[in-house]
Motif scaffolding. Structure first.
Motif, short mmCIF file in Angstrom:
data_model
loop_
_atom_site.label_atom_id
_atom_site.label_comp_id
_atom_site.label_asym_id
_atom_site.label_seq_id
_atom_site.Cartn_x
_atom_site.Cartn_y
_atom_site.Cartn_z
N ALA A 55 0.83 -1.21 0.00
CA ALA A 55 0.00 0.00 0.00
C ALA A 55 0.87 1.26 0.00
CB ALA A 55 -0.93 -0.01 1.21
N MET A 56 1.96 1.23 0.78
CA MET A 56 2.84 2.39 0.88
C MET A 56 3.58 2.64 -0.43
SD MET A 56 6.07 3.00 3.47
CE MET A 56 6.99 1.65 2.70
N ARG A 57 4.17 1.57 -0.99
CA ARG A 57 4.95 1.74 -2.21
C ARG A 57 4.07 2.02 -3.42
NH1 ARG A 57 9.96 3.08 -2.00
NH2 ARG A 57 10.12 2.35 -4.14
N GLY A 58 2.86 1.46 -3.42
CA GLY A 58 1.97 1.67 -4.56
C GLY A 58 1.04 2.85 -4.40
N HIS A 59 1.09 3.50 -3.22
CA HIS A 59 0.22 4.64 -2.93
C HIS A 59 -1.26 4.26 -3.05
CE1 HIS A 59 3.83 7.14 -3.02
NE2 HIS A 59 4.11 6.64 -4.21
N PHE A 60 -1.58 3.13 -2.44
CA PHE A 60 -2.95 2.66 -2.40
C PHE A 60 -3.44 2.66 -0.96
CE2 PHE A 60 -1.21 0.10 -6.08
CZ PHE A 60 -1.82 0.88 -7.07
N SER A 61 -4.74 2.51 -0.79
CA SER A 61 -5.29 2.37 0.56
C SER A 61 -5.11 0.93 1.03
CB SER A 61 -6.78 2.74 0.56
OG SER A 61 -7.52 1.79 -0.19
N LEU A 62 -5.06 0.77 2.34
CA LEU A 62 -4.91 -0.57 2.91
C LEU A 62 -6.10 -1.46 2.53
CD1 LEU A 62 -3.49 -0.01 6.52
CD2 LEU A 62 -2.42 -1.31 4.67
N SER A 63 -7.28 -0.91 2.52
CA SER A 63 -8.46 -1.70 2.19
C SER A 63 -8.40 -2.21 0.75
CB SER A 63 -9.73 -0.89 2.41
OG SER A 63 -9.71 0.29 1.61
N TYR A 64 -7.92 -1.36 -0.15
CA TYR A 64 -7.83 -1.78 -1.54
C TYR A 64 -6.81 -2.91 -1.71
CZ TYR A 64 -6.68 -1.66 -6.52
OH TYR A 64 -6.44 -2.01 -7.81
N VAL A 65 -5.64 -2.73 -1.10
CA VAL A 65 -4.59 -3.76 -1.23
C VAL A 65 -5.03 -5.04 -0.53
CG1 VAL A 65 -2.21 -4.34 -0.66
CG2 VAL A 65 -2.77 -2.04 -1.42
N THR A 66 -5.71 -4.93 0.59
CA THR A 66 -6.21 -6.12 1.27
C THR A 66 -7.18 -6.89 0.39
OG1 THR A 66 -5.97 -5.05 3.43
CG2 THR A 66 -7.42 -6.97 3.32
N SER A 67 -8.03 -6.18 -0.31
CA SER A 67 -8.98 -6.84 -1.22
C SER A 67 -8.25 -7.56 -2.35
CB SER A 67 -9.97 -5.84 -1.79
OG SER A 67 -9.32 -4.91 -2.66
N LEU A 68 -7.13 -6.97 -2.82
CA LEU A 68 -6.35 -7.63 -3.87
C LEU A 68 -5.72 -8.93 -3.36
CD1 LEU A 68 -4.45 -4.63 -5.55
CD2 LEU A 68 -6.47 -5.84 -6.41
N ASN A 69 -5.40 -8.96 -2.08
CA ASN A 69 -4.74 -10.14 -1.52
C ASN A 69 -5.69 -11.31 -1.30
OD1 ASN A 69 -1.65 -9.88 -0.38
ND2 ASN A 69 -2.61 -7.90 -0.72
N LEU A 70 -6.97 -11.09 -1.45
CA LEU A 70 -7.92 -12.19 -1.28
C LEU A 70 -7.68 -13.31 -2.30
CD1 LEU A 70 -11.24 -10.22 -0.60
CD2 LEU A 70 -9.75 -11.36 1.06
N ILE A 71 -7.09 -12.96 -3.44
CA ILE A 71 -6.83 -13.99 -4.45
C ILE A 71 -5.75 -14.97 -3.99
CG2 ILE A 71 -7.51 -12.48 -6.35
CD1 ILE A 71 -4.55 -12.09 -6.97
N PHE A 72 -4.93 -14.56 -3.00
CA PHE A 72 -3.87 -15.43 -2.51
C PHE A 72 -4.36 -16.46 -1.50
CE2 PHE A 72 -1.19 -11.45 -3.25
CZ PHE A 72 -0.77 -11.88 -4.51
N LEU A 73 -5.53 -16.21 -0.90
CA LEU A 73 -5.99 -17.04 0.21
C LEU A 73 -6.16 -18.52 -0.16
CD1 LEU A 73 -8.54 -14.70 2.02
CD2 LEU A 73 -6.24 -15.34 2.75
N PRO A 74 -6.83 -18.85 -1.26
CA PRO A 74 -6.99 -20.29 -1.56
C PRO A 74 -5.66 -21.02 -1.75
CG PRO A 74 -8.52 -18.97 -2.87
CD PRO A 74 -7.56 -18.01 -2.23
N GLY A 75 -4.77 -20.43 -2.53
CA GLY A 75 -3.48 -21.07 -2.77
C GLY A 75 -2.63 -21.19 -1.53
N ASP A 76 -2.60 -20.13 -0.73
CA ASP A 76 -1.81 -20.17 0.50
C ASP A 76 -2.41 -21.14 1.52
OD1 ASP A 76 0.10 -18.42 -0.40
OD2 ASP A 76 -0.79 -16.66 0.54
N SER A 77 -3.73 -21.27 1.51
CA SER A 77 -4.37 -22.24 2.42
C SER A 77 -3.97 -23.66 2.06
CB SER A 77 -5.90 -22.09 2.36
OG SER A 77 -6.29 -20.79 2.79
N VAL A 78 -3.89 -23.94 0.76
CA VAL A 78 -3.44 -25.27 0.31
C VAL A 78 -1.99 -25.50 0.73
CG1 VAL A 78 -2.95 -26.69 -1.72
CG2 VAL A 78 -5.06 -25.36 -1.61
N LYS A 79 -1.14 -24.47 0.60
CA LYS A 79 0.26 -24.59 1.01
C LYS A 79 0.38 -24.89 2.50
CE LYS A 79 1.70 -21.15 -2.42
NZ LYS A 79 2.19 -19.76 -2.59
N VAL A 80 -0.47 -24.27 3.30
CA VAL A 80 -0.46 -24.50 4.75
C VAL A 80 -0.77 -25.95 5.06
CG1 VAL A 80 -1.72 -24.02 6.88
CG2 VAL A 80 -0.95 -22.13 5.45
#
Length: 225
Positions: free
Chosen positions: A142-167
């Motif tokens: 968010a800091m480097r891209g000059h975005f809001s935390l909420s926006y970047v957090t929403s983008l990270n939702l795509i990582f959840l399924p794959g990372d859950s499988v890795k866990v």
């Protein structure tokens, strides 16, 4: 001699897992949608390092990988290397999060050893491998891209399924490894200072109570000279 063997074994394990993280970058990276952070398999290597080697050796394995990458070796998925991924990239926070995440995974894993219940292993890996890495990576992005935390957090939702499988994969593999090779991670309880037991040695004061009394003293009379 035993210390030298132990040190050599530790160094070998650290090197193997640093190489594993690098090898998991060979399949490349996947960019999904508007995300500037790629999906790779290398986070799986970080999770495995913490869950199998523990906090100290896992941290050193990830640090070795990061140092070699920073020095210019193209070990990140892409391939990428050099200072840029650690400084100017919006994904740099996730690389720093790896260092903290592997420590948390190793620390929590030591608390559930030596039995390593699967559900607890999943929770320990998720805490360090997902929650903590996201907690470092998202604000940096968010800091480097000059975005809001909420926006970047929403983008990270795509990582959840794959990372859950890795866990889950990490926990399943770690459970089998610890069953086959016990002692890779010492239980946290065994690292605590051992309270010294009361001394059983017999001192002069104790001996005076145990020695037979001299004749005359036992009757409270003065011994004959």
């Amino acid at each position: 001699m035993a210390n030298r063997r132990s040190t050599a074994r530790d160094l070998a394990q650290i090197a193997v897992f640093a190489a594993l993280i690098a090898a998991l970058g060979l399949p490349g990276k996947i960019l999904v949608g508007a995300s500037a952070v790629p999906i790779t398999f290398q986070t799986l290597g970080v999770m495995l390092a913490g869950a199998i080697l523990g906090a100290r050796k896992g941290f050193l394995a990830v640090l070795t990988f990061d140092v070699l990458t920073f020095a210019g070796l193209p070990l990140l998925a892409g391939p990428r290397g050099g200072p840029a991924p650690f400084t100017s990239s919006v994904s740099a926070g996730f690389l720093y999060g790896w260092l903290l995440g592997v420590v948390v995974i190793g620390f929590l894993t030591s608390a559930i050893m030596p039995k390593y219940p699967l559900w607890a292993g999943i929770l320990a890996t998720a805490a360090g491998g997902m929650v903590l890495i996201y907690a470092v990576g998202i604000p940096w992005w968010a800091m480097r891209g000059h975005f809001s935390l909420s926006y970047v957090t929403s983008l990270n939702l795509i990582f959840l399924p794959g990372d859950s499988v890795k866990v889950v994969i990490t926990a399943l593999v770690a459970k089998q490894v610890h069953r086959a090779y016990p002692g890779l991670i010492r239980p946290r309880a065994s690292k605590r200072a051992v309270v010294a037991a009361p001394s059983t040695s017999v001192g002069p004061a104790d001996l005076s109570d145990k020695l037979p009394e001299r004749s005359g003293e036992s009757q409270g009379t003065t011994p004959l000279g």
